[in-house]
Enzyme design. Sequence first.
Site, mmCIF file in Angstrom:
data_model
loop_
_atom_site.group_PDB
_atom_site.id
_atom_site.type_symbol
_atom_site.label_atom_id
_atom_site.label_comp_id
_atom_site.label_asym_id
_atom_site.label_seq_id
_atom_site.Cartn_x
_atom_site.Cartn_y
_atom_site.Cartn_z
ATOM 1 N N GLU A 30 8.725 -2.153 -3.208
ATOM 2 C CA GLU A 30 8.295 -1.074 -2.473
ATOM 3 C C GLU A 30 9.336 -0.435 -1.590
ATOM 4 O O GLU A 30 10.165 -0.757 -1.080
ATOM 5 C CB GLU A 30 7.307 -1.902 -1.061
ATOM 6 C CG GLU A 30 6.664 -1.195 -0.185
ATOM 7 C CD GLU A 30 5.668 -1.878 0.688
ATOM 8 O OE1 GLU A 30 4.779 -2.676 0.358
ATOM 9 O OE2 GLU A 30 5.786 -1.699 1.945
ATOM 10 N N THR A 61 5.068 3.833 0.031
ATOM 11 C CA THR A 61 4.302 3.727 1.222
ATOM 12 C C THR A 61 3.720 5.010 1.852
ATOM 13 O O THR A 61 4.183 5.886 1.426
ATOM 14 C CB THR A 61 4.970 2.712 2.425
ATOM 15 O OG1 THR A 61 5.891 3.602 2.845
ATOM 16 C CG2 THR A 61 5.475 1.590 1.621
ATOM 17 N N TYR A 62 2.754 4.839 2.589
ATOM 18 C CA TYR A 62 2.053 6.070 3.273
ATOM 19 C C TYR A 62 2.362 5.912 4.750
ATOM 20 O O TYR A 62 1.926 5.026 5.310
ATOM 21 C CB TYR A 62 0.688 6.060 2.828
ATOM 22 C CG TYR A 62 -0.114 7.338 2.701
ATOM 23 C CD1 TYR A 62 -0.142 8.191 1.594
ATOM 24 C CD2 TYR A 62 -1.041 7.637 3.751
ATOM 25 C CE1 TYR A 62 -0.817 9.356 1.686
ATOM 26 C CE2 TYR A 62 -1.537 8.958 3.576
ATOM 27 C CZ TYR A 62 -1.486 9.829 2.497
ATOM 28 O OH TYR A 62 -2.299 10.719 2.374
ATOM 29 N N HIS A 90 0.360 4.592 -2.294
ATOM 30 C CA HIS A 90 -0.714 4.085 -1.227
ATOM 31 C C HIS A 90 -1.409 5.401 -0.992
ATOM 32 O O HIS A 90 -1.302 6.492 -1.013
ATOM 33 C CB HIS A 90 0.427 3.833 0.014
ATOM 34 C CG HIS A 90 1.007 2.470 -0.452
ATOM 35 N ND1 HIS A 90 1.458 1.804 0.772
ATOM 36 C CD2 HIS A 90 1.754 2.038 -1.411
ATOM 37 C CE1 HIS A 90 2.281 0.607 0.228
ATOM 38 N NE2 HIS A 90 2.494 0.972 -0.949
ATOM 39 N N ARG A 120 -6.690 0.990 5.242
ATOM 40 C CA ARG A 120 -7.139 1.828 6.405
ATOM 41 C C ARG A 120 -6.176 2.468 7.245
ATOM 42 O O ARG A 120 -5.920 3.498 7.504
ATOM 43 C CB ARG A 120 -8.007 0.852 7.487
ATOM 44 C CG ARG A 120 -8.580 1.548 8.513
ATOM 45 C CD ARG A 120 -8.990 0.737 9.752
ATOM 46 N NE ARG A 120 -7.684 0.564 10.521
ATOM 47 C CZ ARG A 120 -7.719 -0.280 11.929
ATOM 48 N NH1 ARG A 120 -8.627 -0.796 12.135
ATOM 49 N NH2 ARG A 120 -6.527 -0.238 12.376
ATOM 50 N N ASP A 122 -2.609 2.012 10.212
ATOM 51 C CA ASP A 122 -2.550 1.626 11.599
ATOM 52 C C ASP A 122 -2.848 2.829 12.383
ATOM 53 O O ASP A 122 -2.909 4.007 11.857
ATOM 54 C CB ASP A 122 -0.996 1.470 11.941
ATOM 55 C CG ASP A 122 -0.583 -0.011 11.343
ATOM 56 O OD1 ASP A 122 -1.388 -0.773 11.502
ATOM 57 O OD2 ASP A 122 0.794 0.015 11.249
ATOM 58 N N ALA A 141 -10.994 0.132 4.968
ATOM 59 C CA ALA A 141 -10.719 -0.050 3.582
ATOM 60 C C ALA A 141 -11.517 -0.038 2.572
ATOM 61 O O ALA A 141 -11.496 0.407 1.477
ATOM 62 C CB ALA A 141 -9.449 -1.017 3.575
ATOM 63 N N GLN A 192 0.837 -8.507 3.696
ATOM 64 C CA GLN A 192 1.809 -7.982 4.771
ATOM 65 C C GLN A 192 2.915 -9.077 4.414
ATOM 66 O O GLN A 192 2.768 -10.379 4.126
ATOM 67 C CB GLN A 192 1.144 -8.092 6.131
ATOM 68 C CG GLN A 192 2.196 -7.690 7.043
ATOM 69 C CD GLN A 192 1.568 -7.966 8.716
ATOM 70 O OE1 GLN A 192 0.764 -8.853 8.860
ATOM 71 N NE2 GLN A 192 1.805 -6.955 9.527
#
Length: 305
Positions: A30, A61-62, A90, A120, A122, A141, A192
């Site tokens: 990642e 990642t986003y 992502h 979804r 943060d 999500a 996670q």
Amino acid sequence: MANGLPSTLPGGAPTIRELLASGQRSFSFEFFPPKTPEAEEVLWRSIREIEQLRPTFVSITYGAGGSTRDGTIRVTERVAQDTSLTPLGHLTCVAHSRDELRSVIGAYAGSGVRNMLALRGDPPGGPNQPWVAHPDGLNHAIELVELIRSLGDFCVGVAAFPDKHPEAVSLEADARVLAAKARAGADYAITQMFFGADDYFRLVDRAAALGCDIPVLPGIMPVTNIKQIQRMAELTGMALPASVTDRLHAVEDDPAGVRETGIEIATELSERLLAGGAPGIHFITLNRSTATRQVFRNLRPAVVS
């Protein structure tokens, strides 16, 4: 055509769903979008190093609040077009309307990206702030999984939480959410980061008891900075067992010792997860691949067995 997107996407590369179904162990890495030209060089050097390992896939990642949306799309597209790697894009619900989400999905599809991770995300103010959905957006999500699956022949992954999502009222409630995401069309999950192998296996067992049997890939990050991992634990609710912190604090005045110990801990955890039946390992690189590549090399006997 569905909402302007092709029902069958171009390209004959297998999806992550198909790669996981092959029965071979999955090893993935990642990255996150760079913010400076110097960081861009580091990222692409790391991606080229990882490419030599022939991983199952790599993910981009986003950022929080959709802050890196353009960068995420750009890097994911370049991975798809300029490397031999299978990219995972992502996507989060944060601060996006349904139309904006369709636009992002369309951008991925236009580059031949068939694999997405539906999150979804943060809250824009940080993990400890209350969640507020975009007025024309999505709340969960589960809804994002349904939206992606309605727009084409995509392979969709979701998040899972061995230490429980910070907003979940219980571990059982958290497992019910994972099962609901699977029913909505999720093909697999990525956890996670965590440090307790038993926490991972209990998560898988809870999900299985609810009829959820999608592959769950453990998210692993070698610790190379004690303060950084402590901050991440505070923000995410991730458990830091004494068996981990004691070993790290014993060498905290020696940066090289912290790095070596972090790699040892990640290797031991990965070995136990693979021995217990985990379908693979998803390495969180923080865009510097050296430590994760070392863990991968340490796992070589398990990888080829």
